[in-house]
Scaffold this motif. Structure first.
Motif, short mmCIF file in Angstrom:
data_model
loop_
_atom_site.label_atom_id
_atom_site.label_comp_id
_atom_site.label_asym_id
_atom_site.label_seq_id
_atom_site.Cartn_x
_atom_site.Cartn_y
_atom_site.Cartn_z
N PRO A 50 7.31 -8.22 -5.62
CA PRO A 50 8.58 -7.50 -5.48
C PRO A 50 8.40 -6.00 -5.29
CG PRO A 50 8.71 -9.09 -7.28
CD PRO A 50 7.27 -9.04 -6.84
N LEU A 51 7.41 -5.43 -6.00
CA LEU A 51 7.14 -4.00 -5.85
C LEU A 51 6.70 -3.66 -4.44
CD1 LEU A 51 6.72 -1.15 -7.01
CD2 LEU A 51 4.47 -1.90 -7.85
N LEU A 52 5.78 -4.44 -3.88
CA LEU A 52 5.31 -4.18 -2.52
C LEU A 52 6.40 -4.41 -1.49
CD1 LEU A 52 1.72 -5.74 -2.64
CD2 LEU A 52 2.31 -3.31 -2.39
N LEU A 53 7.29 -5.34 -1.78
CA LEU A 53 8.40 -5.59 -0.85
C LEU A 53 9.33 -4.39 -0.79
CD1 LEU A 53 9.83 -7.68 0.98
CD2 LEU A 53 11.13 -8.36 -1.04
N GLU A 54 9.54 -3.75 -1.92
CA GLU A 54 10.47 -2.62 -1.97
C GLU A 54 9.81 -1.30 -1.59
OE1 GLU A 54 13.90 -0.99 -4.94
OE2 GLU A 54 11.93 -1.32 -5.82
N ARG A 55 8.53 -1.12 -1.98
CA ARG A 55 7.86 0.16 -1.78
C ARG A 55 6.42 -0.08 -1.32
NH1 ARG A 55 8.59 2.51 -7.88
NH2 ARG A 55 10.13 0.97 -8.55
N ASP A 56 6.01 0.68 -0.38
CA ASP A 56 4.65 0.56 0.15
C ASP A 56 3.72 1.40 -0.71
OD1 ASP A 56 2.44 0.14 1.65
OD2 ASP A 56 3.07 1.35 3.36
N VAL A 57 3.39 0.89 -1.90
CA VAL A 57 2.59 1.66 -2.85
C VAL A 57 1.09 1.37 -2.74
CG1 VAL A 57 4.49 1.82 -4.50
CG2 VAL A 57 2.84 -0.07 -4.68
N GLY A 58 0.72 0.35 -1.97
CA GLY A 58 -0.67 -0.06 -1.89
C GLY A 58 -0.97 -1.18 -2.87
N ALA A 59 -1.92 -2.04 -2.51
CA ALA A 59 -2.22 -3.23 -3.31
C ALA A 59 -2.75 -2.87 -4.69
CB ALA A 59 -3.22 -4.11 -2.58
N VAL A 60 -3.63 -1.86 -4.76
CA VAL A 60 -4.23 -1.50 -6.04
C VAL A 60 -3.17 -1.01 -7.01
CG1 VAL A 60 -5.83 0.08 -7.18
CG2 VAL A 60 -6.47 -1.00 -5.02
N SER A 61 -2.30 -0.13 -6.54
CA SER A 61 -1.23 0.39 -7.40
C SER A 61 -0.29 -0.73 -7.85
CB SER A 61 -0.43 1.47 -6.66
OG SER A 61 0.64 1.93 -7.45
N ALA A 62 0.03 -1.66 -6.95
CA ALA A 62 0.94 -2.74 -7.28
C ALA A 62 0.35 -3.64 -8.37
CB ALA A 62 1.27 -3.56 -6.04
N ILE A 63 -0.92 -4.01 -8.22
CA ILE A 63 -1.56 -4.86 -9.23
C ILE A 63 -1.68 -4.12 -10.56
CG2 ILE A 63 -3.75 -5.97 -9.87
CD1 ILE A 63 -4.12 -6.69 -6.93
N TRP A 64 -2.06 -2.85 -10.51
CA TRP A 64 -2.20 -2.08 -11.74
C TRP A 64 -0.84 -1.90 -12.42
CZ3 TRP A 64 -5.19 -1.40 -15.44
CH2 TRP A 64 -5.11 -0.31 -16.30
N THR A 65 0.22 -1.73 -11.64
CA THR A 65 1.56 -1.64 -12.22
C THR A 65 1.94 -2.93 -12.92
OG1 THR A 65 2.27 -0.07 -10.51
CG2 THR A 65 4.00 -1.24 -11.70
#
Length: 273
Positions: free
Chosen positions: A194-209
């Motif tokens: 859901p985070l990556l769908l809404e914001r292009d934060v990068g895979a590493v940031s998304a998993i760490w979040t």
């Protein structure tokens, strides 16, 4: 650039979304909101979610036909490990309903145009690797107790598993190790897609979040994982038919749980990679 974009966002920065602490009741509220989304948009699920029970039946038939009965249950349970990937279209429907829009099923397919597509693919690859790892370990556990003879009839297989002390020991260790896999997948994926769908934060940031959200809310996230496991089990009886309802509800609910666990984009902290 593609590799960098997977690690960071398009500007070369690594957003650090802020995490909220939530209570157990908010988990049930997310599930309720998921049910409302399902109730309001039921026509979408024939297209989006009957794929799940069909795929489950294919996996079961393949394992039996290929004399791989020992992998039948790991395939069925492990299939849930990759479920968050296929729920991307459901997150998109919930996101647009949240904005006051009236999305169609075609708009759910627009996730393929996401600027975070490479990051989504990278996380999906990680999830698939975990799925394959689970299958390999499940096979090794079976072979440790029953050897490598896979030419079993269905009745012989169930007799081995349910009618012997070795079978019960195998199930104990298989369930225990499967639980470890489930906890790892839950921690790295509860808000990642859901985070990556809404914001292009990068895979590493998304998993760490996702990991930080789990660490900050261990009991609510554990409760969510338990709800998912119970509903998937119920939906699998009989022959996976109930998953046509259970999976879209869980998909929508995952979006609302993400909303509760992660602060809005404007409040993100950002650091250079």
């Amino acid at each position: 650039m593609t590799a960098l974009h997977i690690v960071s966002d398009a500007e070369g920065e690594v957003p650090r979304p802020n995490i909220r602490k939530i209570g157990m009741l908010e988990v049930f509220d997310a599930l309720h909101r998921g049910w409302i989304d399902f109730r309001e948009k039921p026509s979408h699920y024939v297209f989006l979610c009957l794929l799940y029970p069909v795929a489950g039946l294919v996996l079961m038939a393949w394992s039996a036909g290929a004399n791989l009965l020992p992998l039948m249950f790991p395939l069925a349970s492990g299939f849930a490990l990759v479920g968050p990937i296929a729920a991307l279209g459901l997150y998109e429907i919930s996101r647009k309903r949240e904005l006051g829009l009236d999305p169609s099923w075609r708009e759910a397919l627009e996730v393929r145009k996401s600027p975070a597509l490479f990051s989504i693919a990278a996380v999906a690859a990680v999830m698939f690797a975990i799925f394959v790892g689970w299958l390999v370990i499940a096979q090794l556990i079976y072979e440790a107790y029953f050897g490598v003879d896979y030419n079993l009839t269905t009745s012989e297989f169930f007799q081995n598993v349910l009618g012997t002390s070795s079978g019960w020991a195998m199930m104990f260790w298989g369930d225990l190790i499967g639980l470890v896999f489930a906890i790892v997948v839950l921690a790295i994926s509860v808000v990642t897609f859901p985070l990556l769908l809404e914001r292009d934060v990068g895979a590493v940031s998304a998993i760490w979040t996702s990991i930080r959200a789990t660490a900050a809310n261990p009991l609510p996230v554990f409760l969510w994982g338990l709800i998912v496991a119970v509903l998937l089990f119920i939906g699998s009886i009989p022959i996976f038919a109930g998953l046509a309802v259970v999976l879209p509800v869980l998909g929508h609910a995952t979006w609302h749980l993400y909303r509760k666990l992660v602060e809005p984009p404007a409040l993100d902290n950002r650091v250079n990679p």
